[in-house]
Motif scaffolding. Structure first.
Motif, PDB file in Angstrom:
ATOM      1  N   CYS A 163       0.832  -1.217   0.000  1.00 39.42           N
ATOM      2  CA  CYS A 163       0.000   0.000   0.000  1.00 39.42           C
ATOM      3  C   CYS A 163       0.861   1.260   0.000  1.00 39.42           C
ATOM      4  O   CYS A 163       0.577   2.231  -0.705  1.00 39.42           O
ATOM      5  CB  CYS A 163      -0.942   0.000   1.215  1.00 39.42           C
ATOM      6  SG  CYS A 163      -0.142  -0.240   2.798  1.00 39.42           S
ATOM      7  N   CYS A 190      -4.152  -1.621   9.288  1.00 38.02           N
ATOM      8  CA  CYS A 190      -4.653  -2.304   8.089  1.00 38.02           C
ATOM      9  C   CYS A 190      -6.179  -2.308   8.064  1.00 38.02           C
ATOM     10  O   CYS A 190      -6.788  -2.071   7.025  1.00 38.02           O
ATOM     11  CB  CYS A 190      -4.149  -3.746   8.044  1.00 38.02           C
ATOM     12  SG  CYS A 190      -2.378  -3.871   7.832  1.00 38.02           S
ATOM     13  N   CYS A 231      -0.920 -10.103   2.578  1.00 36.35           N
ATOM     14  CA  CYS A 231       0.186  -9.167   2.790  1.00 36.35           C
ATOM     15  C   CYS A 231       1.318  -9.853   3.571  1.00 36.35           C
ATOM     16  O   CYS A 231       2.498  -9.663   3.285  1.00 36.35           O
ATOM     17  CB  CYS A 231      -0.333  -7.951   3.548  1.00 36.35           C
ATOM     18  SG  CYS A 231       0.814  -6.597   3.640  1.00 36.35           S
TER      19      CYS A 231
HETATM   20 FE1  SF4 Z   1      -1.012  -2.195   3.593  1.00 34.53          FE
HETATM   21 FE2  SF4 Z   1      -0.581  -4.799   3.725  1.00 34.53          FE
HETATM   22 FE3  SF4 Z   1      -2.102  -3.654   5.521  1.00 34.53          FE
HETATM   23 FE4  SF4 Z   1      -2.944  -3.876   2.978  1.00 34.53          FE
HETATM   24  S1  SF4 Z   1      -2.603  -5.526   4.435  1.00 34.53           S
HETATM   25  S2  SF4 Z   1      -3.123  -2.092   4.299  1.00 34.53           S
HETATM   26  S3  SF4 Z   1      -1.005  -3.636   1.881  1.00 34.53           S
HETATM   27  S4  SF4 Z   1       0.055  -3.283   5.211  1.00 34.53           S
END
Ligand code: SF4
Length: 430
Positions: A209, A289, A346
């Protein structure tokens, strides 16, 4: 936690015998709890169950559900969090009560959208299946005889009554988006990042992200509000000082359509605002997240959000391929995304890009991703997790950093590592 006066009367009848409501270790959660509980207990039960369900989710994609490793790890978590963990236990009234009440709190929090409902149901089903399978034949039969399996319509009908309770609704709203780790607002690393290193760090240690936001900023010399908030707070969390942040954003923006004067008059204010130097002096904390995944979805021209949640799967696939994720890894990641396990995707991305088999942590925060990445890349010596006592509020009012004396006693046992998002602000409201 009372849904009706009828329920209250029933509770009064039952109050004489604490065991009566819980004749079995396993429950089918047919009746909502009827007793009045403190906000402190409400909150701690909810957070513990959320922890448990996250573990259920994690184990469910990492181990065979009927396998020994799955069972022993789940039992260890139930034991640790003081939920009923052995079907034969006789004296676990408190655990049964906690199981009952916490289930209904999360039911309220997670019945508010289809996506939340599905996640909650999946984890509860897995948990129930595990517990049911642990029962002996005779206990299983007893349990089946005891419960009425007829279906009753969704908890959502109870929402109007709790929505009018101004104490509970903020908690429930935050709970479904809540994050149960450190808030990364205390920046031990402040000033340790230099601006020249950000490009390299964005490739090595940023989650997808933030890498996406950084790339868009470099290419377009601009980010819209949602992106500036998400990325600006993340950068603050990894250690950028206010002065560095002003320099970083200004240098980039004036390469685009914004001149220095406009930057100083407009954008600089909001950056100082994020650092608690303007307006209400609210010291904003980096987004978790769950907050990124569940709120403010990006629209055309936006780059914020979570790529695992908000990107078109084909675009995500191309992006992962361009980041040199091996084909088998791309397939695994897309499978997790398909199953709506965005944070687990992730986490898997972290493993693939850091060449580790098992991250050994549950990913809940972009700044956690960064800290863990830096720890691994520096040989395990650097950047340990922040102490978690400050909880997870997205905003922390500088003038009232701790809860007031009355509410402090209400929440005293909860201030270790599990405050809910926004709870602090809630308790300090006049
Ligand atoms: Fe960011 Fe990973 Fe959290 Fe998604 S899961 S918001 S990509 S840190």
């Amino acid at each position: 936690m009372e849904f009706s006066s009828r329920a209250r009367q029933r509770h009064l009848r039952l109050a004489g015998d604490k065991r009566e409501p819980y004749p079995h270790s396993l429950q089918f959660y047919q009746e909502p709890p009827t007793e009045t509980i403190s906000l402190n207990e409400f909150e701690s039960f909810a957070v513990d169950r959320l922890r448990l369900l996250k573990v259920v989710e994690n184990l469910g994609v990492s181990y065979v559900k009927s396998g020994d490793a799955y069972k022993s790890k789940l039992e260890a978590e139930l034991r640790k969090l003081k939920f009923p963990y052995r079907a034969l236990a006789e004296d676990d009234y408190d655990a049964r009560r906690k199981d009952h009440i916490s289930h209904f709190i999360l039911r309220l929090a997670y019945c508010q959208s289809e996506e939340l409902r599905r996640w909650f149901l999946q984890q509860e089903m897995d948990l129930f299946r595990y517990r049911f399978n642990e029962l002996t034949d005779s206990l299983r039969q007893k349990f089946l005889d005891h419960v009425n399996l007829s279906f009753e319509a969704l908890t959502a009908r109870s929402l109007p009554s709790v929505q009018s309770d101004e104490r509970l609704q903020p908690l429930l709203n935050h709970l479904s988006h809540s994050y149960i780790g450190p808030d990364y607002s205390v920046q031990k690393n402040t000033g340790k990042i230099s601006l020249e290193h950000i490009d390299a760090l964005s490739v090595k240690s940023f989650p997808l992200c933030m890498r996406q936001l950084h790339k868009a900023l470099r290419e377009n010399h601009h980010l819209r509000h949602g992106g500036r908030m998400q990325y600006g707070l993340f950068l603050k969390g990894i250690g950028l000082t206010l002065e560095q942040a002003l320099e970083f954003w200004k240098k980039e923006f004036i390469r685009g359509k914004v001149d220095a004067d406009k930057f100083d008059k407009g954008y600089a204010y909001s950056i100082r605002h994020n650092y608690g130097k303007e307006g209400k002096r609210t010291d904003y904390t980096p987004y978790s997240c769950m907050k990124i995944i569940m709120s403010n979805p990006p629209s055309q021209g936006d780059y914020h959000g979570c790529p695992f949640r908000h990107s078109d799967p084909e675009l995500l696939k191309q992006k992962l391929q361009s980041y040199k994720v091996p084909p088998s890894g791309v397939t695994q990641l897309l499978e997790l995304v398909k199953g709506m396990h965005y944070q687990l995707a992730c986490q898997k991305y972290f493993e693939l890009t850091h060449d580790v088999d098992d991250v050994g942590f549950s990913l809940n925060h972009p700044n956690q991703y960064f800290a863990e990445s830096q720890r691994i890349l520096s040989g395990g010596k650097e950047v340990k997790k922040e102490p978690s006592h400050l909880g997870n509020s997205q905003q922390k009012n500088n003038s009232q950093e701790s809860v007031n004396s009355n509410s402090a006693s209400t929440s005293s046992s909860m201030t270790t590592d599990a405050e809910l998002e926004g709870l602090e602000a809630y308790f300090t409201e006049d």
